[in-house]
Motif scaffolding. Structure first.
Motif, PDB file in Angstrom:
ATOM      1  N   ALA A  35       0.820  -1.221   0.000  1.00 32.60           N
ATOM      2  CA  ALA A  35       0.000   0.000   0.000  1.00 32.60           C
ATOM      3  C   ALA A  35       0.850   1.265   0.000  1.00 32.60           C
ATOM      4  N   ALA A  36       2.091   1.176   0.425  1.00 32.84           N
ATOM      5  CA  ALA A  36       2.971   2.355   0.473  1.00 32.84           C
ATOM      6  C   ALA A  36       3.634   2.645  -0.872  1.00 32.84           C
ATOM      7  N   VAL A  37       3.528   1.740  -1.850  1.00 28.84           N
ATOM      8  CA  VAL A  37       4.226   1.924  -3.120  1.00 28.84           C
ATOM      9  C   VAL A  37       3.780   3.202  -3.813  1.00 28.84           C
ATOM     10  N   ASP A  38       2.493   3.352  -4.088  1.00 29.15           N
ATOM     11  CA  ASP A  38       2.024   4.540  -4.815  1.00 29.15           C
ATOM     12  C   ASP A  38       2.295   5.843  -4.068  1.00 29.15           C
ATOM     13  N   PRO A  39       2.075   5.907  -2.749  1.00 28.67           N
ATOM     14  CA  PRO A  39       2.454   7.133  -2.036  1.00 28.67           C
ATOM     15  C   PRO A  39       3.950   7.455  -2.151  1.00 28.67           C
ATOM     16  N   VAL A 130      13.656  13.387   4.026  1.00 25.58           N
ATOM     17  CA  VAL A 130      12.248  13.022   3.975  1.00 25.58           C
ATOM     18  C   VAL A 130      12.212  11.512   3.776  1.00 25.58           C
ATOM     19  N   LEU A 131      11.739  10.786   4.787  1.00 26.51           N
ATOM     20  CA  LEU A 131      11.780   9.325   4.746  1.00 26.51           C
ATOM     21  C   LEU A 131      10.417   8.722   4.473  1.00 26.51           C
ATOM     22  N   CYS A 132      10.396   7.775   3.535  1.00 21.56           N
ATOM     23  CA  CYS A 132       9.218   6.982   3.247  1.00 21.56           C
ATOM     24  C   CYS A 132       9.688   5.559   2.988  1.00 21.56           C
ATOM     25  N   GLY A 133       8.777   4.621   2.854  1.00 18.88           N
ATOM     26  CA  GLY A 133       9.174   3.255   2.564  1.00 18.88           C
ATOM     27  C   GLY A 133       8.656   2.257   3.574  1.00 18.88           C
ATOM     28  N   THR A 134       9.432   1.212   3.837  1.00 15.10           N
ATOM     29  CA  THR A 134       8.994   0.129   4.712  1.00 15.10           C
ATOM     30  C   THR A 134      10.211  -0.546   5.354  1.00 15.10           C
ATOM     31  N   ASP A 159       1.899   8.969   5.665  1.00 19.98           N
ATOM     32  CA  ASP A 159       1.024   8.219   4.764  1.00 19.98           C
ATOM     33  C   ASP A 159       1.783   7.639   3.573  1.00 19.98           C
ATOM     34  N   ALA A 160       3.092   7.456   3.723  1.00 21.47           N
ATOM     35  CA  ALA A 160       3.913   6.806   2.689  1.00 21.47           C
ATOM     36  C   ALA A 160       4.888   5.830   3.332  1.00 21.47           C
ATOM     37  N   ILE A 161       4.444   5.216   4.435  1.00 22.56           N
ATOM     38  CA  ILE A 161       5.282   4.279   5.176  1.00 22.56           C
ATOM     39  C   ILE A 161       4.480   3.016   5.437  1.00 22.56           C
ATOM     40  N   PRO A 185       2.110  14.490   7.006  1.00 20.85           N
ATOM     41  CA  PRO A 185       1.480  13.849   5.849  1.00 20.85           C
ATOM     42  C   PRO A 185       2.092  14.372   4.548  1.00 20.85           C
ATOM     43  N   ARG A 186       1.945  13.600   3.474  1.00 21.59           N
ATOM     44  CA  ARG A 186       2.458  14.027   2.166  1.00 21.59           C
ATOM     45  C   ARG A 186       1.932  15.401   1.789  1.00 21.59           C
ATOM     46  N   SER A 187       0.674  15.656   2.078  1.00 23.60           N
ATOM     47  CA  SER A 187       0.045  16.920   1.667  1.00 23.60           C
ATOM     48  C   SER A 187       0.702  18.137   2.301  1.00 23.60           C
ATOM     49  N   ALA A 188       1.397  17.966   3.419  1.00 22.42           N
ATOM     50  CA  ALA A 188       2.029  19.114   4.089  1.00 22.42           C
ATOM     51  C   ALA A 188       3.418  19.408   3.572  1.00 22.42           C
ATOM     52  N   ILE A 189       4.022  18.480   2.852  1.00 18.30           N
ATOM     53  CA  ILE A 189       5.416  18.637   2.441  1.00 18.30           C
ATOM     54  C   ILE A 189       5.489  19.375   1.107  1.00 18.30           C
ATOM     55  N   GLU A 190       6.212  20.494   1.120  1.00 14.90           N
ATOM     56  CA  GLU A 190       6.382  21.298  -0.087  1.00 14.90           C
ATOM     57  C   GLU A 190       7.865  21.594  -0.275  1.00 14.90           C
TER      58      GLU A 190
END
Length: 192
Positions: A35-39, A130-134, A159-161, A185-190
């Motif tokens: 589920a984290a792939v697309d984010p 900025v860390l995302c993944g699993t 929401d990307a982990i 959240p992704r939406s806050a990162i600019e």
């Protein structure tokens, strides 16, 4: 509220988005990782568009890595997984590195441990990660903690982990925010 980041001093670190964790046929597959792939794809696309650096980590184990170890043996704990040269050890197809990206091959949970990551970040003037993944409570958490101890600013994209269980993810995010990093959240990162 937006979290504005300078793309010149920011790197997105995509942790272990590999077939072994994210694909249903992987030995350590978790639906939360898939589920984290697309984010993660979205975070990487935004970073690239802004000109921020992108780093991918790959957890890779030589078959003999734990032979003769006194205590630490991931194969005992998790079973054999992401073995060097295997399909499992490859990044998922949607997350393909580009020429300027760094791919860090690591042999344990922490992407800084005995890798080129810290030297590469220093040479590229990176301060914020900025860390995302699993997996949230394993490699993401240990890499983020290690980043904080090295005076990088770890920003976990909530929401990307991915994780094996939702409560593992919640624990990792709460622990990171409490002790050494930030969670947004992704939406806050600019990237500005």
């Amino acid at each position: 509220m937006a979290l504005e980041l300078d793309p010149d001093s920011t790197a997105v670190v995509v942790v272990d988005m590999q077939n072994g964790f994210c694909h249903p046929e992987g030995s350590l597959y978790a639906p939360g990782s898939e589920a984290a792939v697309d984010p993660c794809v979205e975070v990487v696309a935004e970073a690239r568009e802004a000109g921020a650096s992108v780093v991918f980590t790959r957890d890779v184990h030589p078959p003999e890595q734990f032979d003769g170890n006194h205590y630490y043996d991931e194969f005992d704990r998790w079973g054999e997984h992401v073995v060097e040269g295997s399909w499992e050890a490859e990044l998922v197809g949607k997350l393909s590195p580009e020429a300027d990206d760094l791919v860090v091959v690591k042999h344990t949970y922490d992407a800084f441990y005995r890798t080129e990551l810290e030297g590469w970040l220093e040479s590229h003037g990176i301060d914020d990660l900025v860390l995302c993944g699993t997996l949230a409570n394993v490699c993401v958490l240990h890499t983020a903690g290690s980043a904080g101890l090295r005076d990088y600013r770890p920003i976990l994209v909530e929401d990307a982990i991915g994780a094996i269980e939702d409560d593992h993810r919640e624990y990792a995010l709460e622990h990171a925010e409490w002790l050494f990093g930030e969670v947004h959240p992704r939406s806050a990162i600019e990237f500005t």
